[in-house]
Design an enzyme around this catalytic site. Structure first.
Site, PDB file in Angstrom:
ATOM      1  N   HIS A  69     -21.264 -17.793 -33.309  1.00 30.88           N
ATOM      2  CA  HIS A  69     -20.256 -17.397 -33.936  1.00 30.88           C
ATOM      3  C   HIS A  69     -20.495 -16.845 -35.121  1.00 30.88           C
ATOM      4  O   HIS A  69     -19.893 -17.017 -36.064  1.00 30.88           O
ATOM      5  CB  HIS A  69     -19.110 -18.462 -34.043  1.00 30.88           C
ATOM      6  CG  HIS A  69     -17.666 -17.816 -33.792  1.00 30.88           C
ATOM      7  ND1 HIS A  69     -16.777 -17.513 -34.682  1.00 30.88           N
ATOM      8  CD2 HIS A  69     -17.030 -17.945 -32.438  1.00 30.88           C
ATOM      9  CE1 HIS A  69     -15.548 -17.098 -34.318  1.00 30.88           C
ATOM     10  NE2 HIS A  69     -15.660 -17.187 -33.017  1.00 30.88           N
ATOM     11  N   ARG A  85     -20.041 -23.195 -21.205  1.00 32.21           N
ATOM     12  CA  ARG A  85     -20.062 -23.121 -22.476  1.00 32.21           C
ATOM     13  C   ARG A  85     -20.081 -24.351 -23.104  1.00 32.21           C
ATOM     14  O   ARG A  85     -19.330 -24.999 -23.017  1.00 32.21           O
ATOM     15  CB  ARG A  85     -19.251 -21.868 -23.209  1.00 32.21           C
ATOM     16  CG  ARG A  85     -19.612 -21.579 -24.563  1.00 32.21           C
ATOM     17  CD  ARG A  85     -18.734 -20.695 -25.156  1.00 32.21           C
ATOM     18  NE  ARG A  85     -17.698 -21.559 -25.883  1.00 32.21           N
ATOM     19  CZ  ARG A  85     -16.823 -21.198 -26.851  1.00 32.21           C
ATOM     20  NH1 ARG A  85     -16.670 -20.074 -27.260  1.00 32.21           N
ATOM     21  NH2 ARG A  85     -15.840 -22.065 -27.326  1.00 32.21           N
ATOM     22  N   ARG A  99     -20.477  -8.175 -24.886  1.00 30.44           N
ATOM     23  CA  ARG A  99     -19.441  -9.240 -24.969  1.00 30.44           C
ATOM     24  C   ARG A  99     -17.980  -8.575 -25.216  1.00 30.44           C
ATOM     25  O   ARG A  99     -16.979  -9.476 -25.500  1.00 30.44           O
ATOM     26  CB  ARG A  99     -19.749 -10.234 -26.009  1.00 30.44           C
ATOM     27  CG  ARG A  99     -20.681 -11.194 -25.452  1.00 30.44           C
ATOM     28  CD  ARG A  99     -19.996 -12.194 -24.577  1.00 30.44           C
ATOM     29  NE  ARG A  99     -19.136 -13.152 -25.401  1.00 30.44           N
ATOM     30  CZ  ARG A  99     -17.904 -13.200 -24.846  1.00 30.44           C
ATOM     31  NH1 ARG A  99     -17.376 -13.077 -23.759  1.00 30.44           N
ATOM     32  NH2 ARG A  99     -17.432 -14.251 -25.446  1.00 30.44           N
ATOM     33  N   GLU A 153     -18.084  -9.123 -28.917  1.00 27.62           N
ATOM     34  CA  GLU A 153     -16.639  -9.587 -28.839  1.00 27.62           C
ATOM     35  C   GLU A 153     -15.884  -9.102 -30.111  1.00 27.62           C
ATOM     36  O   GLU A 153     -14.568  -8.981 -29.844  1.00 27.62           O
ATOM     37  CB  GLU A 153     -16.443 -11.160 -28.509  1.00 27.62           C
ATOM     38  CG  GLU A 153     -16.627 -12.112 -29.813  1.00 27.62           C
ATOM     39  CD  GLU A 153     -16.261 -13.546 -29.535  1.00 27.62           C
ATOM     40  OE1 GLU A 153     -15.241 -13.989 -30.455  1.00 27.62           O
ATOM     41  OE2 GLU A 153     -16.882 -14.197 -28.679  1.00 27.62           O
ATOM     42  N   TRP A 164     -18.011 -16.213 -39.989  1.00 25.19           N
ATOM     43  CA  TRP A 164     -17.256 -17.216 -39.045  1.00 25.19           C
ATOM     44  C   TRP A 164     -17.070 -16.548 -37.960  1.00 25.19           C
ATOM     45  O   TRP A 164     -16.758 -15.501 -37.887  1.00 25.19           O
ATOM     46  CB  TRP A 164     -15.775 -17.655 -39.515  1.00 25.19           C
ATOM     47  CG  TRP A 164     -15.031 -18.457 -38.631  1.00 25.19           C
ATOM     48  CD1 TRP A 164     -15.115 -19.800 -38.652  1.00 25.19           C
ATOM     49  CD2 TRP A 164     -14.051 -18.182 -37.714  1.00 25.19           C
ATOM     50  NE1 TRP A 164     -14.201 -20.177 -37.694  1.00 25.19           N
ATOM     51  CE2 TRP A 164     -13.793 -19.252 -37.038  1.00 25.19           C
ATOM     52  CE3 TRP A 164     -13.678 -16.737 -37.179  1.00 25.19           C
ATOM     53  CZ2 TRP A 164     -12.852 -19.295 -35.764  1.00 25.19           C
ATOM     54  CZ3 TRP A 164     -12.758 -16.901 -36.303  1.00 25.19           C
ATOM     55  CH2 TRP A 164     -12.414 -18.164 -35.575  1.00 25.19           C
ATOM     56  N   GLU A 190     -15.867 -14.795 -18.997  1.00 21.97           N
ATOM     57  CA  GLU A 190     -15.352 -15.872 -19.819  1.00 21.97           C
ATOM     58  C   GLU A 190     -14.094 -15.930 -19.266  1.00 21.97           C
ATOM     59  O   GLU A 190     -13.207 -15.092 -18.953  1.00 21.97           O
ATOM     60  CB  GLU A 190     -15.433 -15.505 -21.499  1.00 21.97           C
ATOM     61  CG  GLU A 190     -14.585 -16.411 -22.036  1.00 21.97           C
ATOM     62  CD  GLU A 190     -14.965 -16.374 -23.639  1.00 21.97           C
ATOM     63  OE1 GLU A 190     -14.700 -17.001 -24.402  1.00 21.97           O
ATOM     64  OE2 GLU A 190     -14.961 -15.136 -23.856  1.00 21.97           O
ATOM     65  N   ASP A 246     -22.162 -20.491 -28.171  1.00 22.34           N
ATOM     66  CA  ASP A 246     -21.581 -19.254 -29.061  1.00 22.34           C
ATOM     67  C   ASP A 246     -22.075 -19.884 -30.440  1.00 22.34           C
ATOM     68  O   ASP A 246     -21.486 -20.938 -30.912  1.00 22.34           O
ATOM     69  CB  ASP A 246     -20.252 -19.331 -28.835  1.00 22.34           C
ATOM     70  CG  ASP A 246     -19.475 -18.268 -29.618  1.00 22.34           C
ATOM     71  OD1 ASP A 246     -20.246 -17.570 -30.455  1.00 22.34           O
ATOM     72  OD2 ASP A 246     -18.017 -18.019 -29.669  1.00 22.34           O
ATOM     73  N   TYR A 295     -15.279 -24.804 -35.388  1.00 18.52           N
ATOM     74  CA  TYR A 295     -14.488 -24.013 -34.501  1.00 18.52           C
ATOM     75  C   TYR A 295     -15.103 -24.143 -33.039  1.00 18.52           C
ATOM     76  O   TYR A 295     -16.259 -23.976 -32.676  1.00 18.52           O
ATOM     77  CB  TYR A 295     -14.421 -22.470 -34.895  1.00 18.52           C
ATOM     78  CG  TYR A 295     -13.881 -21.564 -33.759  1.00 18.52           C
ATOM     79  CD1 TYR A 295     -12.730 -21.346 -33.551  1.00 18.52           C
ATOM     80  CD2 TYR A 295     -14.782 -20.730 -32.941  1.00 18.52           C
ATOM     81  CE1 TYR A 295     -12.087 -20.685 -32.223  1.00 18.52           C
ATOM     82  CE2 TYR A 295     -14.394 -19.843 -32.044  1.00 18.52           C
ATOM     83  CZ  TYR A 295     -13.244 -19.741 -31.772  1.00 18.52           C
ATOM     84  OH  TYR A 295     -12.615 -19.006 -30.719  1.00 18.52           O
ATOM     85  N   GLU A 346     -24.955 -16.612 -27.807  1.00 18.23           N
ATOM     86  CA  GLU A 346     -23.840 -15.591 -27.999  1.00 18.23           C
ATOM     87  C   GLU A 346     -23.718 -15.445 -29.635  1.00 18.23           C
ATOM     88  O   GLU A 346     -23.553 -16.465 -30.413  1.00 18.23           O
ATOM     89  CB  GLU A 346     -22.397 -15.843 -27.409  1.00 18.23           C
ATOM     90  CG  GLU A 346     -21.372 -14.859 -27.902  1.00 18.23           C
ATOM     91  CD  GLU A 346     -20.079 -15.583 -27.084  1.00 18.23           C
ATOM     92  OE1 GLU A 346     -19.158 -14.998 -27.557  1.00 18.23           O
ATOM     93  OE2 GLU A 346     -20.050 -16.600 -26.313  1.00 18.23           O
TER      94      GLU A 346
END
Length: 408
Positions: free
Chosen positions: A218, A147, A289, A268, A408, A345, A216, A159, A242
């Site tokens: 996010h 990643r 995820r 996620e 976020w 992951e 990602d 982040y 992602e």
């Protein structure tokens, strides 16, 4: 095999974890992960005050019945706190059942469907040189899928971008800052959209076309912005993009799908199959995820992934360090058994966490394996756990240049 004791253990070695310990009348102990990053004490209270009294005296073998009881009897369904609490119970029950059978858990789930589990690592850098060094370190550690996250010119803090080795802060293993208030980060979507395609162009030029690369987003983009990024990244052949946009509005992914062939991984922050119903049925994503820990445990995740398999959608189970080694082991056993495994992951925990959670799963040549010990293959050392009391910690949040709170 009746449950005679249930205890919730909150410990904070490298970060905060919530672990459920179930003990049966024949002396077996099962462990479950109920960690919810930044809201750990909510799950601990839910378990201690509302779930533990319901477990005492129950037959530990009745996993499906217990799951349905905890989900339906409370009247208030779903949500991350409820589903993390149910997951802790469910995983602990599967651990007990596998220990009673004298088998590693994956054998009770149908046996191994593969020899090992391809894992991806997290490489990042504040500039191209740091990023390349981070990718090389991960390749040297055995990772064969990476990643890629990077700082963005014009954005002070992003982040997922860690300082290089030797410069990490005290909370290196926990992006949540151990403080009374969450850390504020800034965000500029246009700067990000300009920068990221150039990053992947450079990475492909340096490391070639064969290395699987992931990214990602996010949740930071609108659907049309995500569509643009996916299209811009097509020449660099990503394994997946992602969480490109907040997917609570599942139909939003239709717009992304219409404009790009970059594979999409979502979920996620999801916690039930209902969050995925349209995404899977209409084939708007390529990878699921969710974490076992946040989605009702092995029982629920198995059903979710079997549903996804009907549409050739694969697993990509959430596995950073906010999943304890107990939750990670549960994911690995499920990964090994299902047919539609995609990738796992994997972030290594720190030494203090490994002291508290004794593990038998392994990582070698880019592949994970849960091991062959009966049960999950993870045991919590309660004396070690007691040395690390809970410490408040919060994930960061974003504001735009004008002060607006952003996704976020």
């Amino acid at each position: 095999m009746n449950i005679t004791a249930a205890e919730v253990i909150v410990t904070s070695p490298d970060r905060n974890f919530v672990t459920l310990k179930l003990t049966t009348d024949d002396g077996l102990v099962g462990w479950g992960d109920g960690t919810l990053n930044g809201r750990e004490l909510s799950v601990a209270s839910y378990l201690t005050d509302h779930v533990v009294p319901l477990l005492l005296g129950r037959d530990a073998h009745r996993i499906e019945d217990t799951w349905q009881f905890l989900y339906r009897s409370a009247y208030w369904r779903r949500g991350p706190v409820t589903m993390a609490a149910i997951a802790a119970v469910d995983v602990a029950l599967w651990d007990l059942k596998a220990k009673a059978a004298g088998m590693p858990l994956y054998q009770l789930l149908g046996g191994a469907s593969r020899n090992g589990l391809m894992a991806y690592g997290h490489a990042s850098g504040r500039d191209e040189a740091e990023l390349f060094d981070s990718i090389r370190r991960h390749l040297d550690q055995g990772f064969r899928s990476i990643r890629v996250q990077t700082s963005v010119p014009g954005i002070d803090a992003v982040y997922g971008v860690r300082a290089p080795a030797g410069e990490e802060p005290e909370h290196h293993y926990e992006p949540a800052l151990r403080a009374a208030q969450p850390m504020e980060e800034d965000w500029d979507t246009r700067a990000y959209l300009r920068h990221i395609p150039r990053v992947f162009e450079a990475v492909r030029s340096e490391f070639g076309p064969e290395l699987p690369l992931l990214h990602d987003v996010h949740h930071r983009l609108t659907p049309i912005q995500a569509a643009r990024l996916g299209k811009d990244l097509e020449p660099y052949d990503l394994f997946w993009m992602e969480d490109c946009t907040p997917a609570e509005n599942q139909d939003a992914l239709r717009l992304v799908r219409q404009h790009t062939t970059t594979p999409l991984a979502i979920g996620e922050v999801f916690n039930t199959v209902w969050d995925y119903q349209t995404l899977i049925k209409d084939q708007l994503i390529d990878y699921v995820r969710s974490a076992v820990t946040h989605t009702g445990g092995i029982t629920a995740m198995r059903k979710l992934l079997d549903y996804a398999a009907q549409y050739q959608i694969k697993s990509g189970i959430h596995g950073p360090t906010d999943i304890s080694p107990v939750g990670m082991a549960a994911a690995l056993h499920l990964d090994l058994a299902i047919h539609n495994f995609g990738i796992q992951e994997y972030m290594q925990h720190g030494d203090a966490t490994n002291e508290v959670f004794r593990q038998t799963f392994s990582f070698e040549n880019g592949y994970l394996h849960p091991g062959h010990q009966p049960g999950l293959g993870v045991e919590l050392d309660e004396d070690a756990a007691a040395k690390f009391p809970y410490r408040p910690a919060y994930l960061p949040y974003n504001r735009l240049k004008d002060g607006t709170v952003h996704d976020w």
